[in-house]
Every structure is written in C-alpha cells, then in structure tokens.
Design a protein around this motif. Structure first.
Motif, PDB file in Angstrom:
ATOM      1  N   ASP A  39       0.807  -1.238   0.056  1.00  0.00           N
ATOM      2  CA  ASP A  39      -0.053   0.092  -0.176  1.00  0.00           C
ATOM      3  C   ASP A  39       0.920   1.235   0.220  1.00  0.00           C
ATOM      4  N   ARG A  42      -0.156   5.069  -0.032  1.00  0.00           N
ATOM      5  CA  ARG A  42      -1.316   5.403   1.043  1.00  0.00           C
ATOM      6  C   ARG A  42      -1.068   6.868   1.542  1.00  0.00           C
ATOM      7  N   ALA A 374      -1.974  -1.769  -6.367  1.00  0.00           N
ATOM      8  CA  ALA A 374      -1.970  -1.545  -5.233  1.00  0.00           C
ATOM      9  C   ALA A 374      -3.303  -1.144  -4.587  1.00  0.00           C
ATOM     10  N   ARG A 375      -4.142  -0.740  -5.097  1.00  0.00           N
ATOM     11  CA  ARG A 375      -5.544  -0.421  -4.730  1.00  0.00           C
ATOM     12  C   ARG A 375      -6.327  -1.726  -4.626  1.00  0.00           C
ATOM     13  N   ALA A 378      -5.283  -3.926  -1.964  1.00  0.00           N
ATOM     14  CA  ALA A 378      -6.042  -3.624  -0.710  1.00  0.00           C
ATOM     15  C   ALA A 378      -7.294  -3.778  -0.409  1.00  0.00           C
TER      16      ALA A 378
END
Ligand SMILES: C[S@@+](CC[C@H](N)C(=O)[O-])C[C@H]1O[C@@H](n2cnc3c(N)ncnc32)[C@H](O)[C@@H]1O
Ligand code: SF4
Ligand code: SF4
Lengths: 401, 99
Positions: A39, A42, A374-375, A378
C-alpha cells in the motif's frame, strides 16, 4: 605493538551505525518483487521536507551513524537529493545512493560527485534487454547499462545489485560478463526476500533448489577466476537454507530506517508487523525513537524469544531470524523464523516451495507494482498470494515474461 | 590490480589507501574507522597509525622508522608488526602498492 591481524571489526555498542533513508516510495518502475509496502501509495503526500530530512541526518550523526543509504522508491525523484547528499557528506557520513538508474543523467552524477557522494548501488534485473524491460514494466535495460558505464567513468565505487528469482537465476554467467565489462567493484546477487510485492508473486518468483545450486556453482567458479578484481556476494535464499538469516544483525541493533513519512523502523519491512506502534520523527527525536521507543525495544536481547530460540545454541548467530517473516507466515512476530528447520512452523516454508513448483501448476502472470494494483490488492484484503491470484484474474496490469 | 600473488611488502615499496575506502578519525568511536561500500571497520590504534601513513609517499622503511619512534623499545618487534599489518591490509584490499 602490533599483534598480527588484530584489526577490530565494529560492533554496534548500541549505536545505529547504518542509517537508511527511504526518501520516497514513488518510482517510475514496477518491479513485481519490490520490497516497498503493497500500500505504498497510502501516505504519498506525507513525504518529509528537505529540512526534516536534514534534521534526521544531524540527529543520526549525533547517535553515531556512519553509513548512510539514500533509497526509495527511486531517490532520484527527489530534486533535493544533491542537497541532502551534500549535507550528509559535510556531517561525515559515508554516503551511498541506491538507485534503479532512472533519472541519473551525467549532469546529476557530476552534481552528486561534487556533493560528496561516495558510492552508487545500481540494480539490474537481467542480462537481456527484453526480459529486464518486461520485468520492470518499462524500457530501462539500455539506460541502466549506459548509466552503469557513466558511473564507472566518473570513478565512483559501484555495487551492481541483481535481485535473483526464477526468471533470471539462469543468467548468472551472462550477468557476470556484463558486470566485468562495466568494471563494477561489487556484484551482489541477492536472492529476493518474500515480503510485500515479492510475497504477492511468490509462486512465480521462487526458484527451485536445482536452479539455486547451479547459480551458486557459477558464482563460485567466477570468484576463483576473478580473484580480487570483483567482489561477488551471493545473498542466500533463506527458504532453502534450513537456517534463517541473521536479519539486520538483530532487531534495533545497528540498523535504523526512516520511511518517506518519517516513520522509524528497525528494517525496511517492519511496518508490516501489526500491533506495533510506528511513530515518526515528526513526533519524536531520533534519539527517543532509537533508544526508548517500545517498538525498537520489543525484540532486542533474547527475552522476547520463543522457547525454541531461547534455548538454542545458535541464537547469538542469527538472533532467531527475521521478525517480519515470522509475523507474515505465522501471525506472531516473536515466533522463531519459519525458515529455521527447528521452527514448529517450518512446514509453511516447505509447503510454499512445493506449491511454487507443483507439477501441472498453472502459471500466473506477474502482478506489477503500480498504483492500480496497490488499490486492488488493498481491496482484496491484504498482500497474500491468494488475494493476488484473485486480483490477477480480475485483469490488473501484469507483466508478460 | 590483483596483487595477492605478489611477494610480501618490501622496505623500498610505497603503499596507498585503496580509493574505494574512506579512512578517518571517528569521535563517536574514539578511533579510526574505515568505511566502504557495505562495510565499516573500526581500527585499533596501531592499525590506525599504520594506515594513516599509507599515503603513497612514504616507503615502508620510512613508515617502520616512524612507528619505531612512536613506540620505542623493541624495534625488531615493531618492524615485524608493521610488515604483518601491511600484508593483512593488502590482502583485504585496503591498500595497494604504488607502481
Ligand atoms: C527497493 S529498491 C529502492 C532503490 C531503487 N528503486 C532500486 O531498485 O535500486 C532497493 C534495493 O532493493 C532491492 N530489492 C527490491 N525488492 C527486493 C526484495 N523483495 N528482496 C531483496 N531485494 C529487493 C532492489 O534490487 C534494490 O537494490
Ligand atoms: S525495486 Fe523496482 S519498483 Fe521497487 S523501488 Fe526499486 S525500481 Fe522501484
Ligand atoms: S531455533 Fe532460533 S536461534 Fe536456533 S537456529 Fe533456529 S532461528 Fe536460530
């Protein structure tokens, strides 16, 4: 007077001798084994300012830090890099730049030299242009070679870092030849460690034992051939060793890493351990973070150890292995590192190896490190391989190699 | 470059620090240190005394004489010590013989 060879190696004496600054998590490349957090996007706006990094540099020297690494992400994305290197040199650090080469022009190299930069570590992923470019998700191979020659032409000592995994482990000879041609001083074959993005892609990246043994033989032969001309490191893959690595020389012993947002960590991966507090240099002095913070104190010494390690005659050698790996695989950072054959969880390692090499296994594309993935990761709830498989099937950007 | 196979250091030779290494006094360690890619070595006083004089100018014989002055008493032992140290340093790649 002299006793022969009585040169003292340095023990930390409680000082953070090695300071690593992760200047940013931003990076133009997309390595699917990247050790940055999954992440990483972030807290993108929270990067420390130039003045804040300078404060870290000053306080680090007061604590006795000697070696300094500028890394990331890609540290060259910070346009204050030269200024920070100059400050660090003036303070007396041995300054190392750890880079993918992207963004390193001759002008910047000269400016870094003038700022007092001592050495450069450049990463190269394979000996073949097409493979490197596919792996890092960008046309970077030719640039890396060009920059490598430039670095040597300017007289920097140079480490060539080659992260090793299934796709490039067969290229040891070819990479050695490239390194010789460039004239690198240190060649580091670093079997990758399976955290973060590498964990997401573990089934695809983990080499087999046969591959490893072949690579090690090639390295051994090269050492004999090259003598002192080039130092070759082969960082062992702990999955196959039966013993864990002496991770960071012990937790909070000599290593101190500062993340882009100022969080202080005993190693670059430590933030994956849940339940620990990670204060930033924005909240505390570096001295407090190193000496007093409960996170740094937590795994110093041996009182925290599981009975397996505390009663073991090798605990001075490996300090029970890696806390991050223990957490990642067993859910408890105080457990014996499962890479150790004495760990009651060692079956997790053998199972991972078996899984990555199961006959008839369906090959998955590598999940590239980028913002979209990454999103999605997550959202899929974590960085485990299972989540990754779902994401990969959901059609994220992937590397075809 | 690769001089491991060479004869041991000799009186007329000159040695200089390998430019890859940074050698300096470090107050927080109260000693000389040698810094290089991937490494830190803290030197004891004698090692520091000798390395400080590996400047590519002095001959080994001159270096020995200076150390004998600095550590008066047993000249033969001092000389023997210096030669041993130089050999170790060279094997580690810290110093190089000047052409
Ligand atoms: C995270 S990168 C940051 C600096 C720069 N972007 C680069 O790639 O060189 C720092 C170093 O870690 C290495 N690396 C990345 N992922 C790794 C992993 N999973 N295990 C071991 N080394 C890794 C890279 O090859 C590089 O030498
Ligand atoms: S390992 Fe690759 S993706 Fe990660 S920071 Fe370095 S260059 Fe970027
Ligand atoms: S049991 Fe613990 S201390 Fe002993 S070798 Fe294994 S990890 Fe190291």
């Amino acid at each position: 007077m002299p006793k022969d060879g009585s040169v003292v190696r340095l023990d930390g004496q409680g000082k953070p001798l090695w300071l690593v600054l992760e200047l940013t998590y931003r990076c133009p490349l997309k390595c699917p084994w990247c050790s940055n957090p999954v992440d990483y996007t972030r807290d993108a706006e929270a990067e420390l300012s130039t003045a804040e990094w300078k404060r870290v540099l000053r306080e680090g020297r007061e604590l006795g830090a000697l070696q300094l690494g500028f890394t990331g992400g890609e540290p060259l994305l910070r346009d204050d890099l030269e200024e920070l290197v100059a400050e660090a040199s003036a303070l007396g650090y041995y300054t190392n730049l750890i880079t993918s080469a992207v963004g390193l022009s001759e002008e910047r190299l000269l400016a870094l030299k003038a700022a007092g930069l001592k050495q450069i570590q450049l990463s190269l992923q394979s000996s073949e242009r097409a493979l490197t470019d596919a792996l890092v998700g960008a046309r970077a191979h030719e640039l890396k070679l060009k920059v490598a020659h430039m670095i040597k032409a300017l007289g920097f000592p140079m480490v060539l870092n080659v992260p090793v995994f299934r796709h490039n482990i067969g290229q040891v000879e070819e990479i050695l030849a490239l390194a010789e041609d460039i004239g690198v001083d240190y060649l580091e074959f670093a079997n990758i460690q399976y955290y973060n993005w590498a964990m997401v892609n573990r089934d695809e990246l983990l080499p087999s034992l046969e591959q490893l043994q072949t690579a090690e033989r090639a390295v051994q032969a090269a050492r004999e051939r090259l003598g002192q001309r080039m130092t070759i490191y082969f960082v062992i893959p702990d999955y196959y060793e039966g013993r864990p690595k002496a991770c960071m020389n012990g937790w909070g012993a000599i290593h101190l890493t500062i993340a882009p947002d100022g969080v202080a960590m005993p190693c670059q991966e430590a933030r994956i351990i849940e339940g620990l507090d990670f204060p930033s240099i924005r909240d505390q002095s570096l001295a407090w973070l190193w000496n007093e913070s409960p996170t740094f104190r937590k795994f110093r010494g041996d009182e925290w150890m599981s009975p397996t390690c505390r009663s073991c005659d090798e605990k001075e050698k490996d300090f029970g292995g890696c806390r991050c790996q223990a957490f990642l695989l067993t859910g408890d950072a105080a457990n014996t590192d499962p890479a150790c054959s004495r760990s009651p969880h060692h079956h997790l390692i053998t199972a991972a190896i078996a899984c990555a090499h199961a006959p008839g296994r369906r090959v998955q594309p590598l999940v590239l490190r980028n913002e979209r993935n990454a999103r999605l990761l997550a959202a899929a709830g974590g960085c485990g391989a299972a989540a990754a498989a779902d994401v990969a099937l959901a059609g994220v950007e992937v590397a075809h190699v | 470059m690769n001089d491991t196979a060479l004869s041991p250091p000799a009186a007329g030779e000159r040695y200089a620090l390998n430019p890859m290494y940074l050698f300096r006094w470090e107050p927080t360690q109260d000693s000389h240190v040698l810094l290089y890619p991937e490494g830190i070595v803290k030197l004891n006083q004698t090692a520091g005394d000798i390395l400080e004089r590996c400047d590519g100018q002095r001959t080994v014989a001159e270096l020995v004489a200076e150390l004998q002055q600095r550590y008066p008493g047993d000249d033969a032992r001092v000389a023997e010590g210096v030669y041993k140290f130089l050999e170790v340093f060279r094997a580690k790649g810290w110093i190089r013989r000047q052409a």
